[in-house]
Design an enzyme around this catalytic site. Structure first.
Site, PDB file in Angstrom:
ATOM      1  N   SER A 196       0.858  -1.191   0.000  1.00 19.63           N
ATOM      2  CA  SER A 196       0.000   0.000   0.000  1.00 19.63           C
ATOM      3  C   SER A 196       0.889   1.235   0.000  1.00 19.63           C
ATOM      4  O   SER A 196       1.991   1.209   0.562  1.00 19.63           O
ATOM      5  CB  SER A 196      -0.889   0.019   1.249  1.00 19.63           C
ATOM      6  OG  SER A 196      -1.491   1.289   1.433  1.00 19.63           O
ATOM      7  N   TYR A 206      -1.630  -0.778  10.379  1.00 23.14           N
ATOM      8  CA  TYR A 206      -1.732  -1.170   8.965  1.00 23.14           C
ATOM      9  C   TYR A 206      -0.529  -0.661   8.173  1.00 23.14           C
ATOM     10  O   TYR A 206       0.110  -1.417   7.428  1.00 23.14           O
ATOM     11  CB  TYR A 206      -3.024  -0.617   8.380  1.00 23.14           C
ATOM     12  CG  TYR A 206      -3.176  -0.858   6.897  1.00 23.14           C
ATOM     13  CD1 TYR A 206      -3.564  -2.107   6.424  1.00 23.14           C
ATOM     14  CD2 TYR A 206      -2.949   0.165   5.971  1.00 23.14           C
ATOM     15  CE1 TYR A 206      -3.707  -2.332   5.060  1.00 23.14           C
ATOM     16  CE2 TYR A 206      -3.102  -0.052   4.620  1.00 23.14           C
ATOM     17  CZ  TYR A 206      -3.478  -1.301   4.168  1.00 23.14           C
ATOM     18  OH  TYR A 206      -3.611  -1.531   2.819  1.00 23.14           O
TER      19      TYR A 206
END
Length: 263
Positions: free
Chosen positions: A154, A167
């Protein structure tokens, strides 16, 4: 033309190859599985909890003339990750690549992230790809066939947002692991790369997060959210012969958001 350079019309041809796509029951994973099957690959569609979605996806691929099957595994468990690899070989006769797409993305302020949530985040987003990559490397060594791994990270690995501390950290670990694995597995003929997507459309996102969607579209030079196919095409490239001399990279697929100045 170099001896190992295929004709242009076959650069993205995955005919005869077999790929595991983890998290294939979700939007991005399903898009990847469909695209790789369209390119000729046999696809083992991994799922953990959503059996119906994975089986429906595999059935749709087969109905369209492709090769696919669904397989459940808890990728935090080494025995189940090993069974996933064995399942691909048993079903399709070989295994050439792995796409580590399965992930977890809750939102919580730093002060509310429990130790258990932190550990689960690392186990799912970094531990699963570690286990499956290691097992795949063992298979590639025994088979002598080489292969490729693509890890779905990501852009938050370097540009975190509030509420995503665990995350973002897990995706940063995944990108660094990608580079380390590329160093060690290159001599086996195994390429390891990462893709870092930006905000990708999913059903209901405009209703769930209107301000975020509007802000993203304003910041993105290309003016839109990503689609699962945008990520899928990047995966196809990195698995294909078009990327035969590419390993250890992070390919950012975010419509240009990362080009915005951070000040």
């Amino acid at each position: 033309m170099a001896a190992n350079a295929p004709p242009v019309d076959r650069l993205l041809d995955l005919s005869g190859r077999v790929v595991i796509v983890t998290g294939a029951s979700g939007g991005i994973g399903a898009g990847i599985a469909r695209r790789l099957a369209e390119a000729g690959a046999g696809v083992l569609c991994h799922y953990h909890g959503n059996q119906a979605a994975a089986e429906e996806l595999a059935a749709q691929i087969v109905q369209a003339g492709g090769r696919a099957a669904a397989h459940r595994a808890d990728l935090a468990e080494e025995a189940e990750a090993e069974a996933l690899v064995r399942g691909a070989v048993a079903r399709f006769g070989r295994l050439d690549a792995v796409v580590n797409n399965a992930g977890w993305q809750p939102v919580a302020p730093l002060g509310e992230i429990s130790q258990a949530s932190w550990e689960r985040m690392m186990a799912v987003n970094a531990g699963g790809p570690f286990l499956l990559t290691r097992i795949f490397a063992r298979h590639a060594r025994a088979a002598g066939t080489g292969g490729a791994v693509v890890n779905i990270a990501s852009i938050e690995n370097g540009r975190p947002i509030s509420g995503h501390a665990h995350y973002a950290a897990s995706k940063a670990a995944l990108v660094t692991f990608t580079k380390a694995a590329a160093l060690e597995l290159g001599p086996l003929g195994v390429r390891v790369n990462a893709i870092s997507p930006g905000l990708v459309h999913r059903k209901g996102i405009e209703e769930d997060w209107p301000q975020g969607v509007a802000g993203w579209k304003k910041a993105a030079p290309l003016g839109r959210l990503g689609q699962p196919e945008d990520v899928a095409d990047a995966v196809l490239f990195l698995l294909s012969d078009a990327a035969r001399w590419i390993t250890g990279i992070e390919l950012v697929v975010d419509g240009g958001v990362s080009a915005q100045p951070g000040w």
